[in-house]
Write a protein that holds these residues in place. Structure first.
Motif, PDB file in Angstrom:
ATOM      1  N   GLY A 208       0.799  -1.234   0.000  1.00  0.00           N
ATOM      2  CA  GLY A 208       0.000   0.000   0.000  1.00  0.00           C
ATOM      3  C   GLY A 208       0.825   1.274   0.000  1.00  0.00           C
ATOM      4  O   GLY A 208       0.481   2.241  -0.677  1.00  0.00           O
ATOM      5  N   GLU A 209       1.944   1.276   0.739  1.00  0.00           N
ATOM      6  CA  GLU A 209       2.756   2.506   0.824  1.00  0.00           C
ATOM      7  C   GLU A 209       3.682   2.668  -0.376  1.00  0.00           C
ATOM      8  O   GLU A 209       4.357   3.691  -0.491  1.00  0.00           O
ATOM      9  CB  GLU A 209       3.579   2.500   2.121  1.00  0.00           C
ATOM     10  CG  GLU A 209       2.698   2.599   3.359  1.00  0.00           C
ATOM     11  CD  GLU A 209       3.248   3.619   4.361  1.00  0.00           C
ATOM     12  OE1 GLU A 209       3.346   4.808   3.990  1.00  0.00           O
ATOM     13  OE2 GLU A 209       3.569   3.204   5.488  1.00  0.00           O
ATOM     14  N   VAL A 210       3.726   1.678  -1.241  1.00  0.00           N
ATOM     15  CA  VAL A 210       4.590   1.786  -2.425  1.00  0.00           C
ATOM     16  C   VAL A 210       3.736   2.160  -3.643  1.00  0.00           C
ATOM     17  O   VAL A 210       3.775   1.522  -4.683  1.00  0.00           O
ATOM     18  CB  VAL A 210       5.381   0.479  -2.659  1.00  0.00           C
ATOM     19  CG1 VAL A 210       6.473   0.690  -3.699  1.00  0.00           C
ATOM     20  CG2 VAL A 210       6.023  -0.009  -1.356  1.00  0.00           C
ATOM     21  N   ARG A 211       2.935   3.210  -3.496  1.00  0.00           N
ATOM     22  CA  ARG A 211       2.170   3.744  -4.622  1.00  0.00           C
ATOM     23  C   ARG A 211       2.998   4.832  -5.289  1.00  0.00           C
ATOM     24  O   ARG A 211       3.452   5.760  -4.636  1.00  0.00           O
ATOM     25  CB  ARG A 211       0.834   4.321  -4.148  1.00  0.00           C
ATOM     26  CG  ARG A 211       0.037   5.005  -5.270  1.00  0.00           C
ATOM     27  CD  ARG A 211      -1.262   5.612  -4.782  1.00  0.00           C
ATOM     28  NE  ARG A 211      -2.335   4.640  -4.615  1.00  0.00           N
ATOM     29  CZ  ARG A 211      -3.079   4.161  -5.618  1.00  0.00           C
ATOM     30  NH1 ARG A 211      -2.846   4.554  -6.870  1.00  0.00           N
ATOM     31  NH2 ARG A 211      -4.042   3.295  -5.365  1.00  0.00           N
ATOM     32  N   PHE A 212       3.203   4.700  -6.617  1.00  0.00           N
ATOM     33  CA  PHE A 212       4.003   5.705  -7.328  1.00  0.00           C
ATOM     34  C   PHE A 212       3.210   6.412  -8.419  1.00  0.00           C
ATOM     35  O   PHE A 212       3.757   7.201  -9.184  1.00  0.00           O
ATOM     36  CB  PHE A 212       5.288   5.083  -7.896  1.00  0.00           C
ATOM     37  CG  PHE A 212       5.088   3.732  -8.538  1.00  0.00           C
ATOM     38  CD1 PHE A 212       4.398   3.602  -9.724  1.00  0.00           C
ATOM     39  CD2 PHE A 212       5.608   2.588  -7.936  1.00  0.00           C
ATOM     40  CE1 PHE A 212       4.225   2.366 -10.317  1.00  0.00           C
ATOM     41  CE2 PHE A 212       5.430   1.337  -8.519  1.00  0.00           C
ATOM     42  CZ  PHE A 212       4.741   1.220  -9.723  1.00  0.00           C
ATOM     43  N   ALA A 213       1.904   6.123  -8.531  1.00  0.00           N
ATOM     44  CA  ALA A 213       1.055   6.809  -9.510  1.00  0.00           C
ATOM     45  C   ALA A 213      -0.384   6.721  -9.017  1.00  0.00           C
ATOM     46  O   ALA A 213      -0.731   5.837  -8.219  1.00  0.00           O
ATOM     47  CB  ALA A 213       1.182   6.153 -10.886  1.00  0.00           C
ATOM     48  N   GLY A 214      -1.221   7.659  -9.463  1.00  0.00           N
ATOM     49  CA  GLY A 214      -2.649   7.615  -9.124  1.00  0.00           C
ATOM     50  C   GLY A 214      -2.917   7.996  -7.678  1.00  0.00           C
ATOM     51  O   GLY A 214      -2.016   8.391  -6.939  1.00  0.00           O
ATOM     52  N   GLU A 215      -4.196   7.878  -7.303  1.00  0.00           N
ATOM     53  CA  GLU A 215      -4.653   8.321  -5.989  1.00  0.00           C
ATOM     54  C   GLU A 215      -4.864   7.124  -5.062  1.00  0.00           C
ATOM     55  O   GLU A 215      -5.422   6.103  -5.483  1.00  0.00           O
ATOM     56  CB  GLU A 215      -6.008   9.040  -6.132  1.00  0.00           C
ATOM     57  CG  GLU A 215      -5.932  10.371  -6.838  1.00  0.00           C
ATOM     58  CD  GLU A 215      -5.149  11.402  -6.035  1.00  0.00           C
ATOM     59  OE1 GLU A 215      -5.361  11.479  -4.806  1.00  0.00           O
ATOM     60  OE2 GLU A 215      -4.314  12.112  -6.634  1.00  0.00           O
ATOM     61  N   ALA A 216      -4.501   7.285  -3.784  1.00  0.00           N
ATOM     62  CA  ALA A 216      -4.735   6.215  -2.804  1.00  0.00           C
ATOM     63  C   ALA A 216      -6.232   5.957  -2.645  1.00  0.00           C
ATOM     64  O   ALA A 216      -7.043   6.872  -2.757  1.00  0.00           O
ATOM     65  CB  ALA A 216      -4.135   6.608  -1.459  1.00  0.00           C
ATOM     66  N   VAL A 217      -6.585   4.698  -2.417  1.00  0.00           N
ATOM     67  CA  VAL A 217      -7.973   4.303  -2.152  1.00  0.00           C
ATOM     68  C   VAL A 217      -8.044   3.875  -0.686  1.00  0.00           C
ATOM     69  O   VAL A 217      -7.100   3.254  -0.176  1.00  0.00           O
ATOM     70  CB  VAL A 217      -8.384   3.127  -3.074  1.00  0.00           C
ATOM     71  CG1 VAL A 217      -9.877   2.839  -2.928  1.00  0.00           C
ATOM     72  CG2 VAL A 217      -8.010   3.402  -4.517  1.00  0.00           C
ATOM     73  N   LEU A 218      -9.139   4.186  -0.019  1.00  0.00           N
ATOM     74  CA  LEU A 218      -9.280   3.811   1.399  1.00  0.00           C
ATOM     75  C   LEU A 218      -9.101   2.306   1.586  1.00  0.00           C
ATOM     76  O   LEU A 218      -9.657   1.516   0.828  1.00  0.00           O
ATOM     77  CB  LEU A 218     -10.671   4.201   1.921  1.00  0.00           C
ATOM     78  CG  LEU A 218     -10.925   5.677   2.232  1.00  0.00           C
ATOM     79  CD1 LEU A 218     -12.395   5.875   2.607  1.00  0.00           C
ATOM     80  CD2 LEU A 218     -10.018   6.171   3.352  1.00  0.00           C
ATOM     81  N   PRO A 219      -8.334   1.898   2.604  1.00  0.00           N
ATOM     82  CA  PRO A 219      -8.222   0.459   2.867  1.00  0.00           C
ATOM     83  C   PRO A 219      -9.539  -0.079   3.443  1.00  0.00           C
ATOM     84  O   PRO A 219     -10.350   0.678   3.966  1.00  0.00           O
ATOM     85  CB  PRO A 219      -7.102   0.381   3.909  1.00  0.00           C
ATOM     86  CG  PRO A 219      -7.117   1.697   4.595  1.00  0.00           C
ATOM     87  CD  PRO A 219      -7.556   2.701   3.546  1.00  0.00           C
ATOM     88  N   LEU A 220      -9.719  -1.395   3.321  1.00  0.00           N
ATOM     89  CA  LEU A 220     -10.897  -2.037   3.902  1.00  0.00           C
ATOM     90  C   LEU A 220     -11.017  -1.709   5.382  1.00  0.00           C
ATOM     91  O   LEU A 220     -12.104  -1.494   5.897  1.00  0.00           O
ATOM     92  CB  LEU A 220     -10.808  -3.559   3.712  1.00  0.00           C
ATOM     93  CG  LEU A 220     -10.801  -4.042   2.260  1.00  0.00           C
ATOM     94  CD1 LEU A 220     -10.478  -5.538   2.201  1.00  0.00           C
ATOM     95  CD2 LEU A 220     -12.128  -3.751   1.585  1.00  0.00           C
ATOM     96  N   LYS A 221      -9.875  -1.655   6.070  1.00  0.00           N
ATOM     97  CA  LYS A 221      -9.877  -1.399   7.513  1.00  0.00           C
ATOM     98  C   LYS A 221     -10.544  -0.055   7.835  1.00  0.00           C
ATOM     99  O   LYS A 221     -11.135   0.096   8.905  1.00  0.00           O
ATOM    100  CB  LYS A 221      -8.430  -1.410   8.034  1.00  0.00           C
ATOM    101  CG  LYS A 221      -8.300  -1.371   9.542  1.00  0.00           C
ATOM    102  CD  LYS A 221      -8.689  -2.691  10.163  1.00  0.00           C
ATOM    103  CE  LYS A 221      -8.941  -2.591  11.646  1.00  0.00           C
ATOM    104  NZ  LYS A 221      -9.730  -3.703  12.166  1.00  0.00           N
ATOM    105  N   ALA A 222     -10.449   0.913   6.913  1.00  0.00           N
ATOM    106  CA  ALA A 222     -11.065   2.224   7.142  1.00  0.00           C
ATOM    107  C   ALA A 222     -12.575   2.191   6.879  1.00  0.00           C
ATOM    108  O   ALA A 222     -13.292   3.117   7.245  1.00  0.00           O
ATOM    109  CB  ALA A 222     -10.398   3.277   6.258  1.00  0.00           C
ATOM    110  N   LEU A 223     -13.040   1.135   6.231  1.00  0.00           N
ATOM    111  CA  LEU A 223     -14.474   1.021   5.889  1.00  0.00           C
ATOM    112  C   LEU A 223     -15.174   0.017   6.800  1.00  0.00           C
ATOM    113  O   LEU A 223     -16.328  -0.337   6.589  1.00  0.00           O
ATOM    114  CB  LEU A 223     -14.615   0.552   4.429  1.00  0.00           C
ATOM    115  CG  LEU A 223     -13.860   1.347   3.363  1.00  0.00           C
ATOM    116  CD1 LEU A 223     -13.882   0.611   2.029  1.00  0.00           C
ATOM    117  CD2 LEU A 223     -14.498   2.733   3.208  1.00  0.00           C
ATOM    118  N   ASP A 224     -14.466  -0.419   7.829  1.00  0.00           N
ATOM    119  CA  ASP A 224     -14.806  -1.617   8.591  1.00  0.00           C
ATOM    120  C   ASP A 224     -15.735  -1.318   9.765  1.00  0.00           C
ATOM    121  O   ASP A 224     -15.379  -1.521  10.924  1.00  0.00           O
ATOM    122  CB  ASP A 224     -13.485  -2.235   9.080  1.00  0.00           C
ATOM    123  CG  ASP A 224     -13.669  -3.522   9.856  1.00  0.00           C
ATOM    124  OD1 ASP A 224     -14.674  -4.209   9.613  1.00  0.00           O
ATOM    125  OD2 ASP A 224     -12.807  -3.826  10.691  1.00  0.00           O
TER     126      ASP A 224
END
Lengths: 404, 404
Positions: A208-224
């Motif tokens: 998850g922390e190795v995103r080098f393009a585009g926008e982050a999406v909420l993790p499942l844990k944040a929707l839990d």
């Protein structure tokens, strides 16, 4: 008469990846087979200083037994970081430090799975999870998966159809092996299904922390909202894998079960390594180093995609990951990636045939390429060689087809 | 509707030791409850230098993924050391590095035990082994054990009587919890029975190198003509437990099964920690530090035995270990060590009631005392307080008896 092993041992085999890696350790081989992070950005010098600081400050405590749950400052740093960067609301008491996130997979199976229980997973899915879970003898049910994630209607149908579904296992960011990332809509859909059926969801998030393009999406844990998500994290891709430090984030009563399982498995994770990583985070080094990692991985992914654009024969396609370490190639159905690999090794280039990532087999016309572990020139040269072998195989299969 | 856990989770409970330790963390408590090695002899300063050396010399490799089997120089150093100091003939390929020897216990259960299988063990036995094995739902059959080790006739009878006996688990040197050491005759007897029945023997040897009196006895592994012994070692008591490094020594085809099980469990053990320990051994530091550890532990055992000689009430007895960390007290049968503990905690002294070490319960008139973690004056004072509480309980029970 001979020693009688547990029945599970008949299901455990040496992993394809590891056997292939043994064949490709000659330095002249360009290997896209491993899953190694780029070693150039490991903070070797920083580790020397921070280890000395930790040992001087903490003294004997850094070498003594410590609690199963983990070093409190590290649990705190992880909870804070998750909440600040990913939108979760996790308390430090909801964090258990593990010996790599691989241990989080083993413990998940130990906590949830009896023999014959069903694990729902993406199709394909992470080989290391298949191996960890298999020791508990579950049935794997693969859920159809596309560029947006699991097909939620199919998921719901499979949950309803199968008895003894005990957990759903997913890698929503830059999945291993495909490099795909789930859309927010699919993530919400999964949480909805899980809540309706009270199904634990194992969210494996090594990349998850190795995103080098585009926008982050909420993790499942944040929707839990229903507290069903067990989130697995690791420092293997953001700091270094050799320290073997990962974590489990789960609601307290469930985390307590993981703690009991870990107590029997290895008592606790290295005290010194936990202190080293807490120091690394607290001194701001993780935040300073991450942009270097992302930039390097982006360059390497770009090089791989550019080479594939130039050389990949018609009829084959590939994913375009926005992060992580892997990219996935789908060949025309008549090709067998295991056969292609044999010829590739003769040309000093290697990859992992995709069939290994499907717990119930099939899909032999797929392959996984790692782009993190190799400099740009080697990537370009390796893809060229690989694609030349692919073209020969394609021509061969077309010639055979026209003879029929 | 709620989450459904694996059946095994109903059998896993928080360990008595850990719950008690939480009650006794106040600094004024003299705790004989833990199993901590003496922290004063941990080589903190040496670790600073050798870590810097390792990171400079090995560079990125020390932080990268490595093989499941372990760091080759460490496997070599362990095999050499075992052969030189204990009389085994183990090859470096027969060594698997584990995350503490606790992981060796978990992997042993994973490799050998299906639900309902029988584990034969000493009576009493190590609580951490009971917990590790319990996750695989075996039946524990306790073999009568005295100061020389297991009763071999009883062992043979139990092997013949029970179906599905899958392994024998023993701690032949300075056993936890009793401090007892097996005689050579009993060791040979065990190997004979194991060979006749082709039974794997798990030889747990965390304390073997911490002998401070008497003569070393050959380990089971050195008597293992039939290649049935799985020997578990650790650096927790000879260097420091916080690094979590242990090993499994077993014949190659069996070791391969352990490797597969470990691959799923945590991929491999910390690369850096393995290199640190290899360096520590190769630089001769282990051999230089061991005499200090033995001398310190001997002093502390002597202090404990002297205090017991002075204060232990008639009717209670204790073992006289020649090494290790623990000593075992047997009270008159009418006393309950759990009740004694409650009053002891009020007097700021703690121990572990012995009942916890019997997988099938009973034996509540026993207790385990740790002598490694405390300076001599605290040992003397703590035993005095403990024995005062014991005397009160004994008088109480005699008064009740005379009223009948």
């Amino acid at each position: 008469m001979a020693i009688i092993l547990a029945r599970r041992m008949a299901d455990l085999r040496a992993s394809d990846i590891r056997e292939i890696l043994k064949l490709t350790q000659r330095p002249e081989v360009i290997s896209f087979a491993g899953g190694l992070p780029a070693a150039e950005v490991f903070p070797v010098e920083a580790m020397i200083d921070l280890t000395a600081n930790v040992l001087r400050r903490e003294g004997h405590r850094s070498l003594q037994y410590s609690t199963t749950e983990g070093h409190p400052p590290l649990r705190r740093a992880i909870a804070r970081r998750m909440n600040a960067t990913t939108g979760t609301r996790v308390d430090e008491d909801e964090i258990l430090i593990t010996s790599g996130s691989q241990q989080g997979l083993d413990l998940s199976a130990k906590v949830f799975l009896d023999e014959g229980d069903v694990v729902l997973c993406e199709s394909p899915t992470y080989l290391g999870a298949i191996n960890a879970f298999r020791a508990y003898r579950p049935r794997f049910v693969e859920v159809p998966t596309d560029d947006e994630g699991m097909n939620i209607e199919a998921l719901e149908r499979l949950v309803a159809h199968h008895e003894r579904v005990k957990m759903v296992y997913v890698i929503p960011n830059f999945q291993n092996p495909t490099g795909r990332t789930w859309s927010l809509r699919r993530r919400r859909g999964l949480i909805e299904v899980a809540s309706r059926w009270q199904l634990p969801v194992i969210e494996d998030n090594p990349y998850g922390e190795v995103r080098f393009a585009g926008e982050a999406v909420l993790p499942l844990k944040a929707l839990d909202g229903a507290h069903l998500v067990v989130h697995l994290g690791t420092f293997s891709k953001t700091l270094a894998p050799g320290l073997r430090i990962g974590w489990v984030a789960a609601q307290p009563s469930l985390l307590h079960k993981y703690v009991l399982a870990k107590q029997g498995a290895d008592l606790h994770t290295s005290t010194l390594a936990q202190m080293q990583i807490a120091e690394y985070i607290e001194e701001g080094m993780l935040d300073r180093n991450l942009p270097l990692i992302r930039e390097l991985y982006r360059e390497r992914r770009d090089a791989m995609i550019a080479a594939l654009a130039e050389h990949l024969p018609a009829g084959a396609s590939h994913t375009r990951p926005d992060g992580g370490l892997f990219l996935w190639v789908t060949l025309p159905p008549e090709l067998d990636a295991r056969e292609v690999l044999k010829d590739c090794i003769a040309e000093d280039v290697a990859f992992v045939p995709g069939g290994s990532f499907f717990p119930n087999g099939g899909h032999e016309n797929t392959l996984r390429l790692n782009f993190s572990a190799m400099p740009v020139e080697r990537i370009t040269e390796g893809v060229k060689r690989l694609c030349a072998v692919l073209s020969r195989h394609l021509e061969g299969s077309q010639a055979r087809a026209s003879c029929v």
